[in-house]
Write a protein that holds these residues in place. Sequence first.
Motif, PDB file in Angstrom:
ATOM      1  N   UNK A 123       0.839  -1.208   0.000  1.00 29.80           N
ATOM      2  CA  UNK A 123       0.000   0.000   0.000  1.00 29.80           C
ATOM      3  C   UNK A 123       0.869   1.250   0.000  1.00 29.80           C
ATOM      4  N   UNK A 124       0.331   2.340  -0.520  1.00 28.99           N
ATOM      5  CA  UNK A 124       1.067   3.606  -0.502  1.00 28.99           C
ATOM      6  C   UNK A 124       0.805   4.327   0.811  1.00 28.99           C
ATOM      7  N   UNK A 125      -0.469   4.308   1.209  1.00 39.83           N
ATOM      8  CA  UNK A 125      -0.836   4.977   2.468  1.00 39.83           C
ATOM      9  C   UNK A 125      -0.680   3.946   3.581  1.00 39.83           C
ATOM     10  N   UNK A 126       0.085   4.280   4.589  1.00 37.12           N
ATOM     11  CA  UNK A 126       0.405   3.247   5.577  1.00 37.12           C
ATOM     12  C   UNK A 126      -0.292   3.432   6.921  1.00 37.12           C
ATOM     13  N   UNK A 127      -0.970   4.559   7.107  1.00 37.48           N
ATOM     14  CA  UNK A 127      -1.457   4.828   8.457  1.00 37.48           C
ATOM     15  C   UNK A 127      -2.944   4.517   8.654  1.00 37.48           C
TER      16      UNK A 127
END
Length: 372
Positions: A123-127
């Motif tokens: 994934x690019x967004x990790x949070x």
Amino acid sequence: MKELTQLKKVVSHPYAYIRKYKKQTGKKVVGYCCSYAPEEIIWAAGALPVRMFGTNENIHLADTHLQSYCCSLVRGILEEALDKSLDFVDGVIFPHTCDSIQRLSDIWRMNAGTGFHIDVVLPVKLDADSSKEYMTDVMKKFVRDIEKSLGVSISADSLRACAEKYNRIRKYLKKIFEIRSKNPAVIRSSDVHAIIKASMVMDRDLLLKELASLVEELQKEPEKGKPAGKRIVLAGGICNLPDIYSLIEDSGGDVVWDDFCTGSRYFEGAIDLNGDVVQSIAERYSNRVVCPAKHSGLFPRGEHLVKIAKENNAKGVIFLFLKFCDPHSFDYPYIKEMLDREGIPSMLFEIEEQLPSEGQFKTRCEAFLEML
Ligand code: SF4
Ligand code: SF4
């Protein structure tokens, strides 16, 4: 210290080391080019994970596939695949990170001829919670993919044992950074750089032993008095030029920490050994210090850099970017602003394929250090 000599020997001729290791052990070799590659899973599959750093010299084959405005890392790695310097590699894995690495993966698949090819579409967004779930699924798929490619089966126990081994390796690497930060005269920063590089190439069982005794030796070293150098933190993507460290030291600086994926980002964060081990590995990659090719909120990279500069009592930060590295260049303005607000001076230096002319880098470095 004989351990340091051994690690530096690996780094001075990494391909000769890998070829010999492969011949002696019969193990497969898996190349990767980004620190989001889950090496612990490759090692658990019985193969040697090897970070490909590429060449800095005479890049011409890669230029028939890549624009000259791609970073030198990507061009240098492709050059080595095309000129068959990487003929010892049985397969490669490409984590989904910056655009250049993603495009390199496509070009590689069609042209390199280096065995199996696995894309690890992280994934690019990790949070977000959903991205953490997704990261776990990606790691599970990677376990299946590497099992199939290598014709092996990875048991949960062997994966846990490898995760534990990697936790210990990363702990020792961090300890070496801490020892140097506390007492820079004990070990040169260029040697610390060599240790990290060796960690990405050599037999991880042997590495663990060497690191354990190296840390023991370093801890025995007496305080060697305060070095005169000004304490510096380096920041950027990778630094594959050991001479940079010596130039900074010769200019009157002392590199006491870094935020590189060939540095502290490589060892930060431990794998939780309780519960599902694949999920724990995924969690470490989600939670570790983020690089600009990933997203984890608006300011964590700047906050992290300010934190490590303060913790290590740094007088300034030197950014070293590979020319044409967009992800790092995009993040730079806001990070610099955060450092400025905290009163931490910084300098940016862009590096092309080769080490910048010694005089050019040294003059800028000396001027910056003098100002601190
Ligand atoms: S900076 Fe990020 S994308 Fe680039 S090699 Fe390092 S981890 Fe990978
Ligand atoms: S993050 Fe930057 S230096 Fe690293 S591969 Fe991507 S473009 Fe190149």
